[in-house]
Write a protein that holds these residues in place. Sequence first.
Motif, mmCIF file in Angstrom:
data_model
loop_
_atom_site.group_PDB
_atom_site.id
_atom_site.type_symbol
_atom_site.label_atom_id
_atom_site.label_comp_id
_atom_site.label_asym_id
_atom_site.label_seq_id
_atom_site.Cartn_x
_atom_site.Cartn_y
_atom_site.Cartn_z
ATOM 1 N N UNK A 73 1.141 9.682 -4.811
ATOM 2 C CA UNK A 73 0.427 8.402 -5.064
ATOM 3 C C UNK A 73 -0.553 8.202 -6.052
ATOM 4 N N UNK A 74 -0.980 9.388 -6.759
ATOM 5 C CA UNK A 74 -1.494 9.307 -8.196
ATOM 6 C C UNK A 74 -0.475 9.073 -9.150
ATOM 7 N N UNK A 75 0.465 9.621 -9.074
ATOM 8 C CA UNK A 75 1.831 9.366 -10.197
ATOM 9 C C UNK A 75 2.221 8.058 -10.013
ATOM 10 N N UNK A 76 2.550 7.521 -8.720
ATOM 11 C CA UNK A 76 3.049 6.161 -8.769
ATOM 12 C C UNK A 76 1.813 5.143 -9.420
ATOM 13 N N UNK A 77 0.401 5.436 -9.234
ATOM 14 C CA UNK A 77 -0.508 4.672 -9.864
ATOM 15 C C UNK A 77 -0.367 4.676 -11.459
ATOM 16 N N UNK B 157 1.562 -10.000 -6.990
ATOM 17 C CA UNK B 157 0.741 -9.247 -5.822
ATOM 18 C C UNK B 157 -0.151 -8.022 -5.917
ATOM 19 N N UNK B 158 -1.008 -7.456 -4.940
ATOM 20 C CA UNK B 158 -1.948 -6.476 -5.413
ATOM 21 C C UNK B 158 -1.098 -5.250 -4.976
ATOM 22 N N UNK B 159 -1.625 -4.041 -5.549
ATOM 23 C CA UNK B 159 -0.940 -2.813 -4.966
ATOM 24 C C UNK B 159 -2.274 -1.866 -4.894
ATOM 25 N N UNK B 160 -2.292 -1.201 -3.593
ATOM 26 C CA UNK B 160 -3.323 -0.214 -3.282
ATOM 27 C C UNK B 160 -2.609 1.273 -3.167
ATOM 28 N N UNK B 161 -3.228 2.192 -3.954
ATOM 29 C CA UNK B 161 -3.097 3.468 -4.015
ATOM 30 C C UNK B 161 -4.148 4.335 -3.260
ATOM 31 N N UNK C 297 0.889 -0.951 -0.290
ATOM 32 C CA UNK C 297 -0.003 0.154 -0.024
ATOM 33 C C UNK C 297 0.966 1.241 -0.052
ATOM 34 N N UNK C 298 0.403 2.173 -0.915
ATOM 35 C CA UNK C 298 1.219 3.611 -0.689
ATOM 36 C C UNK C 298 -0.001 4.433 -0.438
ATOM 37 N N UNK C 299 0.312 5.428 0.369
ATOM 38 C CA UNK C 299 -0.866 6.495 0.877
ATOM 39 C C UNK C 299 -0.289 7.756 1.079
ATOM 40 N N UNK D 89 7.383 12.517 19.194
ATOM 41 C CA UNK D 89 6.016 12.807 19.695
ATOM 42 C C UNK D 89 4.922 12.901 18.897
ATOM 43 N N UNK D 90 5.341 12.726 17.576
ATOM 44 C CA UNK D 90 4.399 13.089 16.363
ATOM 45 C C UNK D 90 3.771 11.881 15.826
ATOM 46 N N UNK D 91 2.941 12.031 14.811
ATOM 47 C CA UNK D 91 2.171 10.808 14.202
ATOM 48 C C UNK D 91 1.736 10.764 12.825
ATOM 49 N N UNK D 92 1.583 9.958 12.188
ATOM 50 C CA UNK D 92 1.124 10.055 10.790
ATOM 51 C C UNK D 92 0.144 8.718 10.231
ATOM 52 N N UNK D 93 -0.110 8.674 9.128
ATOM 53 C CA UNK D 93 -1.277 7.546 9.082
ATOM 54 C C UNK D 93 -0.653 6.149 8.829
#
Length: 463
Positions: free
Chosen positions: A163-167, A177-181, A131-133, A292-296
């Motif tokens: 992500x759009x460009x990778x797609x 295998x499957x790829x998710x954008x 997955x790429x997000x 101390x920070x976060x991401x998806x």
Amino acid sequence: MPLRLPLAIAIALAAPAAWAAEPAPPAGDARLHAIGTAPSADRIEADIRKLVSFGTRHTLSETESDTRGIGAARRWIFEEFQRISRDCGGCLEVKYVSGTISGETRIPDPVEVVSVIAIQRGNADPGRYVIMSGDIDSRVSDVMDFTSDSPGANDNASGVAGTLEAARVLSKHRFPGSIVYAALAGEEQGLFGGKILAEQAQREGWRIEAVLNNDMIGNISGINGVTDNTTARVFAEGTRATETEEEARARRFTGGEVDSPTRNLARYIDRMADLYVPNLDVVMIYRLDRFGRGGHHRPFNDLGYPAVRIMETNEHYDRQHQDLRTEDGVVYGDTIDGVDFDYAAKLTALNAVSLAGMAWAPPPPADVTIEGAVTANTTLKWTRPGAAQAPNLAGYKVHWRLTTEPQWTHSVYVGDVTQHTLENVVIDNYFFGVSAVGTDGSESPVVFPGAAGSFGGYTAASD
């Protein structure tokens, strides 16, 4: 008096015994070199400008307008994925993934958090996903201000554009295998888009091999005065968040603190940069995220999936989470002039070669075990998937490194077997792992033995 050799010399002397008379591995995959330079800075710029044109993409912003707000932005992303799919003969399954959130500090009233994903199904092992997000939403200084202009050019239109460009690049190819954008919503309000998708993936039994979360991939000039377009950071947590007490006890005696699947995913990405992306070096950060920070990526880590954050090396905090203004000669705000499109294309290429390499490769080996205590030799064993799941499997590599080395330094290709003994390589002195190798030369991430290193959910498939 006996001769005592430094450990490095001992490695050199011991290594030939470990790989002597082994089969030759398949040649490397030339397609990855092309992918490493394929992303277009011009297309990424156009997509970032389009996303900025929606004024604000705050999670609580307008959803009915066709020109402003989060609703217009996600509909455009959906249509863009559909356009990419038409160009590849319908190879992408484009859908919305949503959930209603309420009663939260940053989402007090009910709001439907809607992400957009495009799935490129694998032709042999479609249940295995990489997955790429990137994040759709943007914000200003007040996280609850959903009406002010919030361009979010770098944070995080750059990640969505990548992500759009990778797609566009990868949809020209077919993979086992499957790829998710994924364009995920609700990040600034509490990582809700990622949480919704991760929980859906868990319910549906996705075998997630990797999540590459891209959050700010377009800035090259940091608030520290450094300008650098040749490095990227990859943040990777250590022990798996879902580790049990029993697994932690085993890890204490066998190691694995720096060999979680997420860490070995980061090593894989670092290796792909060295091999296929010109003038880019990966800086691996042994931490879940910035201090101390976060991401998806974190919601996926929370469920035990391998997930990393890919981003620029030098951040400029005046351009993050700021009202658009000028104070005392300092310009604040995340505007388009702060994005380097060539750099964003380079980091997009890093994602693309990593996704392609994993999706082309056979699944990482399962059930990896190790033995060799109080002997001169080290033996690793693993499970081979069935031919239907891995039709392109050529064989396996066994890897090892000194315990203080950040990257795998030694390997031997052992062919299509399910165990191998490294002679005169003492188990106490090294860390070990196994990777799967495809007939096209593609290779999976390395799997460290035991629960600490398992990529999870990979069991032998029947033919």
